[in-house]
Design an enzyme around this catalytic site. Structure first.
Site, PDB file in Angstrom:
ATOM      1  N   CYS A 195      53.580  51.013 -47.875  1.00 40.12           N
ATOM      2  CA  CYS A 195      53.453  52.415 -48.278  1.00 40.12           C
ATOM      3  C   CYS A 195      54.651  52.760 -49.150  1.00 40.12           C
ATOM      4  O   CYS A 195      55.783  52.834 -48.667  1.00 40.12           O
ATOM      5  CB  CYS A 195      53.399  53.322 -47.051  1.00 40.12           C
ATOM      6  N   GLU A 200      47.854  53.930 -52.296  1.00 39.87           N
ATOM      7  CA  GLU A 200      47.882  52.476 -52.187  1.00 39.87           C
ATOM      8  C   GLU A 200      47.130  51.886 -53.368  1.00 39.87           C
ATOM      9  O   GLU A 200      46.149  52.474 -53.855  1.00 39.87           O
ATOM     10  CB  GLU A 200      47.266  52.026 -50.864  1.00 39.87           C
TER      11      GLU A 200
END
Length: 359
Positions: free
Chosen positions: A2, A118
């Site tokens: 992340c 993402e």
């Protein structure tokens, strides 16, 4: 992993999102917080942590604005901090690595965001996706923090977000995902120093949603609501995502097609071989079959029609004679009768046996 997130929450909403609204909250460096749709390593980010020396009943909470990207306290003071080096920590190894192991007992914190980004890696490019909760509530991540002092005596607080293996529904996008603490029980357990075995797991609940966003999100300078606006994908990309969810079906179809192809090729090969071995015309093949039939018939003795007739007449005649027992003078044995002429003698009448004699 992340590495990008959206946090446009108000400062007062962050502790509430972390289920920390039942006690006093102290603010530290919150004047540095700037809500953003595109937060990355090296930027200021508010986290929720326990106050130093507080007990484990949830009191003494600090809302602390820190730099995203861990700089361990043992880093040399003369070193230039690299916020991209440790902005994530693998949960599987936090108990082993010295950079994280020493932080587990008392340096845990919570990170609240509205969503994170993402990138899905393709052959030629990367496509970013925005991930959030379906109902719009904030996501809460497990994190660790530390403090470091540089050569000028400036103290810097930094943090890292813990990651784990991707959930079954998230694997098509990436093999890692942040550790999401989905309820008050899990946030309490993390802040209070409970064992991590049951906490640092993939988030398997079906309430996560995602959609593609603009590749411009890759630049930290790109900011605003356009960051989270859904963009259309090309047909090829849509098909690749659909194929991921039906991998088993596609593999079975491919196997079936391969088997069918092999069978078709085998049949084709056999037909070609037969054509090469028997280049004769249709008439030749029929003649061959006729010859074979003739050969078979020639080997089996078959009585002629005349023979069959004579045999039948003889049997009928014998049976008749046995029943009637005619006298010799009732039968005319003249050669003329062989030609089919029946001669009457006196008052004698021709008998049935005389008719059989014609045969």
């Amino acid at each position: 992993m992340c590495g990008r997130a959206r946090c446009t929450l108000r400062a007062d909403d962050i502790p509430r999102a972390c289920h920390r609204n039942d006690g006093p909250i102290r603010h530290v460096n919150m004047d540095r917080y700037r809500p953003s749709y595109n937060v990355g390593p090296g930027m200021n980010f508010p986290v929720v942590r326990r106050d130093d020396g507080s007990n484990t009943d949830g009191a003494g909470i600090v809302l602390h604005c820190m730099k995203w990207g861990l700089i361990p306290s043992f880093t040399k003071k003369s070193d230039k901090p690299d916020f991209f080096k440790m902005f994530n920590a693998r949960s599987e190894s936090v108990c082993e690595k010295a950079s994280f192991r020493r932080l587990l007992p008392k340096s845990r914190c919570l990170v609240a965001v509205e969503g994170f980004y993402e990138w899905k890696k393709d052959v030629s490019k990367k496509q970013p996706y925005y991930i959030r909760f379906k109902d719009g509530r904030p996501l809460v991540f497990a994190a660790l923090y530390d403090s470091w002092e540089n050569s000028e005596g400036e103290k810097l607080h930094t943090f890292t977000i813990l990651t784990t293996s991707a959930s079954s529904t998230f694997q098509w996008l990436h093999d890692r995902m942040p550790v999401i603490l989905g309820d008050k029980g899990s946030t309490d357990a993390w802040l209070n120093g409970s064992k991590t075995d049951m906490l640092l797991k993939p988030y398997e609940n079906p309430d996560l949603v995602w959609y593609p966003v603009t590749p411009a999100i890759g630049k930290l300078s790109f900011e605003g609501p356009e960051c989270v606006k859904e963009v259309p994908l090309k047909t090829q990309e849509k098909n690749s995502i659909s194929k991921f969810f039906s991998t088993r079906k596609v593999e079975k179809e491919q196997e079936s097609n391969m088997v069918q192809s092999v069978c078709d090729e085998s049949v084709k090969t056999n037909l070609l071989n037969n054509l090469k071995e028997e280049p004769r015309s249709t008439d030749d093949r029929l003649a061959s079959l006729t010859d074979k039939d003739h050969d078979l018939k020639s080997n089996v003795p078959v009585p002629s029609l005349g023979d069959v007739g004579k045999s039948q007449v003889k049997r009928d005649s014998d049976e008749f004679l046995a029943d009637t027992k005619p006298s010799k003078d009732e039968i005319e044995t003249s050669p003329a009768r062989k030609k089919g002429n029946i001669k009457g003698g006196g008052d004698k009448q021709p008998t049935l046996f005389s008719y059989f004699g014609k045969k």
